[in-house]
Design a protein around this motif. Structure first.
Motif, PDB file in Angstrom:
ATOM      1  N   MET A   1      13.507 -33.738-104.129  1.00  0.00           N
ATOM      2  CA  MET A   1      14.774 -34.246-104.629  1.00  0.00           C
ATOM      3  C   MET A   1      15.878 -33.739-103.691  1.00  0.00           C
ATOM      4  SD  MET A   1      16.514 -33.815-108.479  1.00  0.00           S
ATOM      5  CE  MET A   1      14.972 -33.627-109.260  1.00  0.00           C
ATOM      6  N   SER A   2      16.774 -34.614-103.285  1.00  0.00           N
ATOM      7  CA  SER A   2      17.892 -34.227-102.421  1.00  0.00           C
ATOM      8  C   SER A   2      18.916 -33.431-103.228  1.00  0.00           C
ATOM      9  CB  SER A   2      18.537 -35.477-101.832  1.00  0.00           C
ATOM     10  OG  SER A   2      19.276 -36.171-102.830  1.00  0.00           O
ATOM     11  N   GLY A   3      19.846 -32.799-102.511  1.00  0.00           N
ATOM     12  CA  GLY A   3      20.909 -32.056-103.183  1.00  0.00           C
ATOM     13  C   GLY A   3      21.747 -32.958-104.068  1.00  0.00           C
ATOM     14  N   ARG A   4      22.044 -34.140-103.575  1.00  0.00           N
ATOM     15  CA  ARG A   4      22.842 -35.093-104.350  1.00  0.00           C
ATOM     16  C   ARG A   4      22.106 -35.488-105.629  1.00  0.00           C
ATOM     17  NH1 ARG A   4      24.445 -41.110-103.646  1.00  0.00           N
ATOM     18  NH2 ARG A   4      22.260 -41.219-103.268  1.00  0.00           N
ATOM     19  N   GLU A   5      20.811 -35.737-105.520  1.00  0.00           N
ATOM     20  CA  GLU A   5      20.017 -36.097-106.699  1.00  0.00           C
ATOM     21  C   GLU A   5      19.955 -34.941-107.696  1.00  0.00           C
ATOM     22  OE1 GLU A   5      16.912 -39.254-104.623  1.00  0.00           O
ATOM     23  OE2 GLU A   5      16.489 -37.116-104.547  1.00  0.00           O
ATOM     24  N   THR A   6      19.861 -33.712-107.184  1.00  0.00           N
ATOM     25  CA  THR A   6      19.841 -32.535-108.055  1.00  0.00           C
ATOM     26  C   THR A   6      21.141 -32.435-108.848  1.00  0.00           C
ATOM     27  OG1 THR A   6      18.365 -31.342-106.563  1.00  0.00           O
ATOM     28  CG2 THR A   6      19.649 -30.011-108.100  1.00  0.00           C
ATOM     29  N   VAL A   7      22.272 -32.640-108.174  1.00  0.00           N
ATOM     30  CA  VAL A   7      23.572 -32.568-108.840  1.00  0.00           C
ATOM     31  C   VAL A   7      23.709 -33.678-109.882  1.00  0.00           C
ATOM     32  CG1 VAL A   7      26.063 -32.828-108.471  1.00  0.00           C
ATOM     33  CG2 VAL A   7      24.705 -31.381-106.943  1.00  0.00           C
ATOM     34  N   GLN A   8      23.337 -34.893-109.523  1.00  0.00           N
ATOM     35  CA  GLN A   8      23.424 -36.009-110.461  1.00  0.00           C
ATOM     36  C   GLN A   8      22.517 -35.777-111.669  1.00  0.00           C
ATOM     37  OE1 GLN A   8      22.597 -39.159-107.637  1.00  0.00           O
ATOM     38  NE2 GLN A   8      24.765 -39.701-107.524  1.00  0.00           N
TER      39      GLN A   8
END
Length: 127
Positions: A1-8
């Protein structure tokens, strides 16, 4: 999971009040600092961050990420919501910005900023 996906995913779990799964996305020693000193006390550990995210994204404040830009291991997030003034944001089109650092799929640091320019500068971006 990318950082952006983790935040979302973290904000989606907070909105659904899924404490257990949200806690899995936050590192034990994670920190979260306010946009301005004295606005509220910084969060110094994961359980405080989980409670704060639940409060911010839940029915009381309904903050939600409307834009997330991945910057290596950091994510620049723009938040909108109904009660941003509680977090030190002013103006008619109030928005709050965050830099969220993600390492090994977990959030390790969060910092709020009252403007996009301040957040971009903190991330080392030039406008």
């Amino acid at each position: 999971m990318s950082g952006r996906e983790t935040v979302q995913e973290a904000y989606a779990l907070a909105k659904r009040a899924d404490h257990r799964r949200l806690r899995e996305l936050i590192a034990d020693d994670a920190t979260w600092h306010p946009a301005r000193e004295g606005a509220w006390n910084p969060c110094r550990e994961a359980d405080m961050i989980v409670r704060t995210l639940l409060w911010r994204a839940g029915m009381a404040n309904r903050l939600k990420p409307v834009e997330a830009i991945e910057l290596g291991n950091e994510v620049l997030v723009e938040l909108r919501g109904v009660r941003l003034r509680r977090f030190g944001v002013k103006g008619f089109r109030a928005r709050l910005f965050q830099i969220i650092e993600v390492r090994d799929g977990k959030i390790v640091r969060m910092q709020d900023y009252p403007s996009r320019d301040e957040a971009a500068a903190a991330a080392g971006l030039q406008r």
